[in-house]
Scaffold this active site. Structure first.
Site, PDB file in Angstrom:
ATOM      1  N   CYS A 160       0.785  -1.249   0.000  1.00 40.10           N
ATOM      2  CA  CYS A 160       0.000   0.000   0.000  1.00 40.10           C
ATOM      3  C   CYS A 160       0.814   1.295   0.000  1.00 40.10           C
ATOM      4  CB  CYS A 160      -0.945  -0.008   1.191  1.00 40.10           C
ATOM      5  SG  CYS A 160      -0.166  -0.487   2.730  1.00 40.10           S
ATOM      6  N   HIS A 255      -0.727   7.126   3.515  1.00 40.96           N
ATOM      7  CA  HIS A 255       0.657   6.791   3.870  1.00 40.96           C
ATOM      8  C   HIS A 255       1.588   7.862   3.295  1.00 40.96           C
ATOM      9  CE1 HIS A 255      -0.759   3.114   5.414  1.00 40.96           C
ATOM     10  NE2 HIS A 255      -0.295   2.252   4.529  1.00 40.96           N
TER      11      HIS A 255
HETATM   12  P1  NAP Z   1      -9.183  -6.803   7.485  1.00 41.38           P
HETATM   13  O1  NAP Z   1      -9.920  -5.550   7.718  1.00 41.38           O
HETATM   14  O2  NAP Z   1      -8.619  -7.539   8.654  1.00 41.38           O
HETATM   15  O3  NAP Z   1     -10.171  -7.814   6.670  1.00 41.38           O
HETATM   16  C1  NAP Z   1      -9.803  -9.154   6.460  1.00 41.38           C
HETATM   17  C2  NAP Z   1     -10.824  -9.881   5.583  1.00 41.38           C
HETATM   18  O4  NAP Z   1     -10.352 -11.228   5.405  1.00 41.38           O
HETATM   19  C3  NAP Z   1     -12.219  -9.966   6.201  1.00 41.38           C
HETATM   20  O5  NAP Z   1     -13.198  -9.926   5.185  1.00 41.38           O
HETATM   21  C4  NAP Z   1     -12.209 -11.365   6.813  1.00 41.38           C
HETATM   22  O6  NAP Z   1     -13.490 -11.952   6.939  1.00 41.38           O
HETATM   23  C5  NAP Z   1     -11.377 -12.117   5.800  1.00 41.38           C
HETATM   24  N1  NAP Z   1     -10.807 -13.330   6.403  1.00 41.38           N
HETATM   25  C6  NAP Z   1     -10.110 -13.443   7.556  1.00 41.38           C
HETATM   26  N2  NAP Z   1      -9.830 -14.743   7.815  1.00 41.38           N
HETATM   27  C7  NAP Z   1     -10.371 -15.450   6.797  1.00 41.38           C
HETATM   28  C8  NAP Z   1     -10.437 -16.836   6.494  1.00 41.38           C
HETATM   29  N3  NAP Z   1      -9.896 -17.760   7.294  1.00 41.38           N
HETATM   30  N4  NAP Z   1     -11.075 -17.212   5.356  1.00 41.38           N
HETATM   31  C9  NAP Z   1     -11.632 -16.307   4.535  1.00 41.38           C
HETATM   32  N5  NAP Z   1     -11.609 -14.968   4.772  1.00 41.38           N
HETATM   33  C10 NAP Z   1     -10.987 -14.546   5.890  1.00 41.38           C
HETATM   34  O7  NAP Z   1      -7.963  -6.594   6.486  1.00 41.38           O
HETATM   35  P2  NAP Z   1      -7.773  -5.471   5.324  1.00 41.38           P
HETATM   36  O8  NAP Z   1      -7.028  -4.302   5.840  1.00 41.38           O
HETATM   37  O9  NAP Z   1      -9.075  -5.285   4.644  1.00 41.38           O
HETATM   38  O10 NAP Z   1      -6.744  -6.203   4.363  1.00 41.38           O
HETATM   39  C11 NAP Z   1      -7.156  -7.206   3.448  1.00 41.38           C
HETATM   40  C12 NAP Z   1      -5.948  -7.640   2.629  1.00 41.38           C
HETATM   41  O11 NAP Z   1      -5.475  -6.525   1.866  1.00 41.38           O
HETATM   42  C13 NAP Z   1      -4.753  -8.085   3.468  1.00 41.38           C
HETATM   43  O12 NAP Z   1      -4.102  -9.144   2.808  1.00 41.38           O
HETATM   44  C14 NAP Z   1      -3.870  -6.856   3.551  1.00 41.38           C
HETATM   45  O13 NAP Z   1      -2.528  -7.166   3.768  1.00 41.38           O
HETATM   46  C15 NAP Z   1      -4.096  -6.253   2.183  1.00 41.38           C
HETATM   47  N6  NAP Z   1      -3.912  -4.806   2.082  1.00 41.38           N
HETATM   48  C16 NAP Z   1      -4.462  -3.946   2.994  1.00 41.38           C
HETATM   49  C17 NAP Z   1      -4.286  -2.551   2.832  1.00 41.38           C
HETATM   50  C18 NAP Z   1      -4.854  -1.550   3.786  1.00 41.38           C
HETATM   51  O14 NAP Z   1      -4.521  -0.345   3.632  1.00 41.38           O
HETATM   52  N7  NAP Z   1      -5.680  -1.914   4.762  1.00 41.38           N
HETATM   53  C19 NAP Z   1      -3.565  -2.079   1.737  1.00 41.38           C
HETATM   54  C20 NAP Z   1      -3.038  -2.978   0.788  1.00 41.38           C
HETATM   55  C21 NAP Z   1      -3.215  -4.336   0.985  1.00 41.38           C
HETATM   56  P3  NAP Z   1     -14.299 -11.983   8.343  1.00 41.38           P
HETATM   57  O15 NAP Z   1     -14.891 -10.597   8.520  1.00 41.38           O
HETATM   58  O16 NAP Z   1     -15.330 -13.030   8.111  1.00 41.38           O
HETATM   59  O17 NAP Z   1     -13.324 -12.330   9.414  1.00 41.38           O
END
Ligand code: NAP
Length: 364
Positions: A160, A255
């Site tokens: 990101c 960021h």
């Molecule tokens: P988050 O808010 O923690 O959301 C995680 C998601 O993954 C939720 O929908 C969750 O579902 C699902 N999940 C968790 N455990 C799972 C499992 N065992 N099986 C299937 N689904 C599962 O995380 P986020 O910030 O949105 O990030 C999502 C991804 O994007 C990550 O890989 C992160 O590294 C990447 N990312 C994030 C950002 C950022 O700025 N936040 C930027 C670039 C990339 P439940 O609600 O059902 O638990």
């Protein structure tokens, strides 16, 4: 009544990045979300019920999404047959499990555009910032051939924070000013850690000087982005050295990166650099893609800019905003760059990738 738009799904639809997709895709001219999936904890319930305590967006949950039944990402039997592709925004504890799920979708004929880091280092998976390495989509037919996928494939977008410094570096390189060394210090927003993210007692009145795995990603992912398409995968570039320090700061979104650069040969003057940045345009702008910022790099003259809460939303959160370009005592120049981590750095950046793929005939 069914629309003519391409029907898509979101894996990890309940998380921070998933919610951003739902917000950003409201009224999108080409894509329409008709499938939302998450962990087994959320499966089998209406979307609005699952996210009622954790909806973080500034809009209400859109009417067409509220009552969609959340699917378990591994439940392929209930995946609608008219889904054209999925955005993956899952955060599983194991990278290998994420990889396996993403490849299973590809095997089932569903292209995957991912935010997860799980497949970023898979050599035949392109990792794309559309303004820089749009041509890496040429690896997709190779991935499909060697893995036996008919229509599906996996593509990722990078970490990101790196678009904030790699788009300006690439703009300079394209004009013949090759950067050979960089020192990057990031000040990363709390939304980058997902929901609920970093505990409030660690974040209020504080800076956390460590984000697991982030410095390695910031140093290594640019090498793949600047690489070239080989016979069986992307061959990394080895002509730039990056040293990164990544910190978490009490900012909601956006960021910031403090960047010092050393040129390999020719050193441009300050006015030339600013002119190159302001004039920079690439394939997303030429194709007039819906999410392409009109001006990918905005340079601000004020010495107290860019600032996350004033500049992160520039051009729908898709532009990189830069300021404070000045001479460096040790390297050649230093500057400060900002990009919106959940828009340009996550959901918006991936939507731009999908638009590029659609324009190039990979999605239908
Ligand atoms: P988050 O808010 O923690 O959301 C995680 C998601 O993954 C939720 O929908 C969750 O579902 C699902 N999940 C968790 N455990 C799972 C499992 N065992 N099986 C299937 N689904 C599962 O995380 P986020 O910030 O949105 O990030 C999502 C991804 O994007 C990550 O890989 C992160 O590294 C990447 N990312 C994030 C950002 C950022 O700025 N936040 C930027 C670039 C990339 P439940 O609600 O059902 O638990």
């Amino acid at each position: 009544m069914s629309s003519d738009k391409i029907k898509i799904g979101i894996l990890g639809a309940t998380g921070i990045v998933g919610q951003n997709y739902i917000k950003l895709l409201v009224g999108h001219p080409w894509f329409e979300i008709t499938d939302v999936a998450a962990s087994p904890r959320s499966a089998g319930k209406p979307y609005a019920e699952v996210v009622k305590e954790k909806w973080q967006m500034s809009i209400e949950i859109p009417g067409n999404i509220r009552n969609l039944m959340v699917r378990d990402v591994q439940d392929f039997a209930s995946l609608k047959s008219d889904i054209s592709f999925v955005f993956s925004a899952m955060d599983l504890p194991e990278k290998e499990a994420t990889k396996a799920i993403e490849f299973k979708y590809a095997e089932e004929g569903i292209p995957v555009i991912s935010n997860s880091s799980a497949n970023r280092w898979t050599p035949d998976v392109p990792m794309i910032i559309p303004e820089i390495n749009h041509h890496h989509i040429d690896i997709i037919p190779i991935q499909q051939k060697y893995r036996g996928f008919s229509k599906g494939f996996v593509m990722v977008k990078p970490n990101c924070s790196i678009q904030s410094y790699m788009i300006p570096i690439y703009a300079l390189e394209k004009k013949g000013y090759k950067v050979e060394k960089m020192i990057v210090t990031t000040l990363q927003a709390v939304s980058g850690a997902g929901y609920p993210g970093v505990p409030s007692l660690d974040m209020i009145d504080n800076i956390v000087p460590f984000i697991g795995g982030e410095e390695e990603k910031s140093e290594q992912e640019p090498l793949k982005i600047l690489g070239k398409v080989g016979e069986k995968g992307i061959i990394n570039d080895d002509s730039i050295q990056i040293s990164a320090t990544c910190t978490r700061v009490p900012v909601s979104d956006g960021h910031t990166a403090c960047v010092n650069i050393k040129f390999k040969n020719k050193i441009p003057n300050k006015e030339d650099i600013i002119k190159i940045w302001r004039n920079f345009k690439s394939v997303p702008q030429d194709l007039d893609l819906p999410f392409a910022p009109k001006q990918p790099i905005i340079y601000l003259e004020n010495e107290n800019r860019p600032q996350p809460n004033k500049d992160r939303h520039n051009d729908k959160g898709m532009a990189v905003t830069i300021g404070r370009l000045r001479k460096d005592n040790i390297f050649d120049y230093k500057f400060i760059a900002l990009s919106h981590n959940t828009i340009r750095g996550a959901a918006g950046g991936a939507i731009l990738n999908a638009e590029l793929l659609k324009a190039k005939g990979f999605l239908n």
